[in-house]
Design a protein around this motif. Structure first.
Motif, short mmCIF file in Angstrom:
data_model
loop_
_atom_site.label_atom_id
_atom_site.label_comp_id
_atom_site.label_asym_id
_atom_site.label_seq_id
_atom_site.Cartn_x
_atom_site.Cartn_y
_atom_site.Cartn_z
N LEU A 1 28.68 24.69 -13.38
CA LEU A 1 29.85 25.16 -13.66
C LEU A 1 30.91 24.17 -14.41
O LEU A 1 30.82 23.05 -13.80
CB LEU A 1 30.77 25.99 -12.43
CG LEU A 1 32.06 26.44 -12.72
CD1 LEU A 1 31.79 27.64 -13.62
CD2 LEU A 1 32.63 26.81 -11.35
N TYR A 2 31.25 24.48 -15.50
CA TYR A 2 32.34 23.68 -16.40
C TYR A 2 33.58 24.77 -16.50
O TYR A 2 33.69 25.64 -17.07
CB TYR A 2 31.71 23.42 -17.59
CG TYR A 2 30.91 22.17 -17.39
CD1 TYR A 2 31.27 20.80 -17.37
CD2 TYR A 2 29.42 22.50 -17.63
CE1 TYR A 2 30.12 19.84 -17.18
CE2 TYR A 2 28.43 21.35 -17.49
CZ TYR A 2 28.73 20.10 -17.18
OH TYR A 2 27.98 18.90 -17.31
N ILE A 3 34.73 24.02 -16.27
CA ILE A 3 35.93 24.67 -16.29
C ILE A 3 36.77 23.82 -17.44
O ILE A 3 36.70 22.67 -17.37
CB ILE A 3 36.61 24.55 -15.12
CG1 ILE A 3 36.04 25.34 -13.90
CG2 ILE A 3 38.09 25.53 -15.45
CD1 ILE A 3 35.87 26.89 -14.25
N GLN A 4 37.74 24.46 -18.45
CA GLN A 4 38.19 24.02 -19.21
C GLN A 4 39.63 25.02 -19.37
O GLN A 4 39.57 26.16 -19.63
CB GLN A 4 37.79 24.01 -20.84
CG GLN A 4 38.71 23.56 -21.67
CD GLN A 4 38.00 22.74 -22.84
OE1 GLN A 4 36.86 22.74 -23.14
NE2 GLN A 4 38.65 21.99 -23.80
N PHE A 5 40.60 24.16 -19.06
CA PHE A 5 42.15 24.92 -19.34
C PHE A 5 42.42 25.03 -20.72
O PHE A 5 42.44 24.14 -21.47
CB PHE A 5 43.15 24.23 -18.47
CG PHE A 5 42.87 24.30 -16.83
CD1 PHE A 5 42.99 25.36 -16.18
CD2 PHE A 5 42.43 23.35 -16.15
CE1 PHE A 5 42.86 25.66 -14.89
CE2 PHE A 5 41.96 23.33 -14.85
CZ PHE A 5 42.24 24.33 -14.24
N GLU A 6 42.77 26.29 -21.27
CA GLU A 6 43.16 26.44 -22.49
C GLU A 6 44.44 25.48 -22.97
O GLU A 6 45.27 25.63 -22.17
CB GLU A 6 43.21 27.77 -22.86
CG GLU A 6 41.83 28.72 -22.81
CD GLU A 6 42.03 29.85 -23.53
OE1 GLU A 6 42.89 30.30 -24.32
OE2 GLU A 6 41.14 30.65 -23.01
N GLY A 7 44.27 24.86 -23.94
CA GLY A 7 45.35 24.19 -24.67
C GLY A 7 45.65 22.73 -23.99
O GLY A 7 46.15 21.79 -24.33
N GLU A 8 44.19 22.43 -23.03
CA GLU A 8 44.31 21.02 -22.56
C GLU A 8 42.83 20.42 -22.75
O GLU A 8 41.90 21.01 -23.03
CB GLU A 8 44.37 21.09 -21.08
CG GLU A 8 45.79 21.69 -20.50
CD GLU A 8 45.83 21.90 -19.10
OE1 GLU A 8 44.88 21.12 -18.34
OE2 GLU A 8 46.54 22.51 -18.55
N ARG A 9 43.05 19.17 -23.17
CA ARG A 9 41.53 18.50 -23.46
C ARG A 9 41.33 17.71 -22.14
O ARG A 9 42.27 17.28 -21.43
CB ARG A 9 41.78 17.25 -24.70
CG ARG A 9 41.98 18.04 -25.90
CD ARG A 9 42.10 17.32 -27.09
NE ARG A 9 40.71 16.40 -26.91
CZ ARG A 9 40.46 15.13 -27.69
NH1 ARG A 9 41.78 14.84 -28.29
NH2 ARG A 9 39.51 14.58 -27.72
N HIS B 1 43.42 30.12 -18.47
CA HIS B 1 44.75 29.80 -18.88
C HIS B 1 45.42 29.32 -17.39
O HIS B 1 45.04 30.10 -16.45
CB HIS B 1 45.46 31.12 -19.17
CG HIS B 1 45.25 31.64 -20.70
ND1 HIS B 1 45.67 30.98 -21.84
CD2 HIS B 1 44.38 32.51 -20.81
CE1 HIS B 1 45.07 31.57 -22.69
NE2 HIS B 1 44.39 32.48 -22.29
N ARG B 2 46.25 28.35 -17.09
CA ARG B 2 46.94 28.00 -16.13
C ARG B 2 47.93 29.15 -15.71
O ARG B 2 48.20 29.31 -14.73
CB ARG B 2 47.57 26.57 -16.24
CG ARG B 2 46.72 25.54 -16.11
CD ARG B 2 47.33 24.38 -16.10
NE ARG B 2 46.53 23.31 -16.25
CZ ARG B 2 45.95 22.72 -14.89
NH1 ARG B 2 46.28 23.40 -13.78
NH2 ARG B 2 45.12 21.80 -15.08
#
Length: 127
Positions: free
Chosen positions: A103-111, A79-80
């Motif tokens: 490493l792969y990062i994904q911010f929740e709510g963002e594509r 989460h940001r």
């Protein structure tokens, strides 16, 4: 040193050699050059060529088979708003050996696809 030669050093201590006979300088020790001239030239061998070709083909096979295998990944969903806490939770629940993977990062709510930019941003936000 051979007659007419002198050893000196630059200001930073690197040695060089002066040949007063020909009024020239060089980095290589003249005593080593004299011993290199007397050694016999190594003959070409087909066995050597075969070994090199075999070695290169083995390397090519290893790299091509490694490229076909799935690259292990470590994915974090953070989460940001609470990036420190969510990142900490993700890291702590991940096995140690998994942390060495890509490493792969994904911010929740963002594509978004992480081709390095999201990971870079994540590291920047954590620092």
């Amino acid at each position: 040193l051979p007659p007419g030669w002198e050893r000196k050093a630059t200001l930073d201590g690197r040695p060089y050699f002066l040949d007063h006979n020909t009024k020239s300088t060089q980095w290589e020790d003249p005593r080593l050059q004299a011993s290199n001239k007397s050694t016999a030239k190594i003959q070409y061998s087909r066995d050597y060529k075969h070994k090199i070709m075999s070695f290169r083909s083995t390397l090519n096979k290893q790299y091509s088979s490694a490229a076909c295998e799935k690259v292990p990944t470590c994915k974090f969903y953070v989460h940001r708003g609470d990036i420190m806490e969510s990142s900490y939770r993700q890291v702590m629940k991940t096995e140690t050996h998994e942390l060495t993977a890509k490493l792969y990062i994904q911010f929740e709510g963002e594509r978004g696809y992480d081709y390095g930019g999201l990971s870079r941003e994540w590291f920047h936000l954590l620092s």
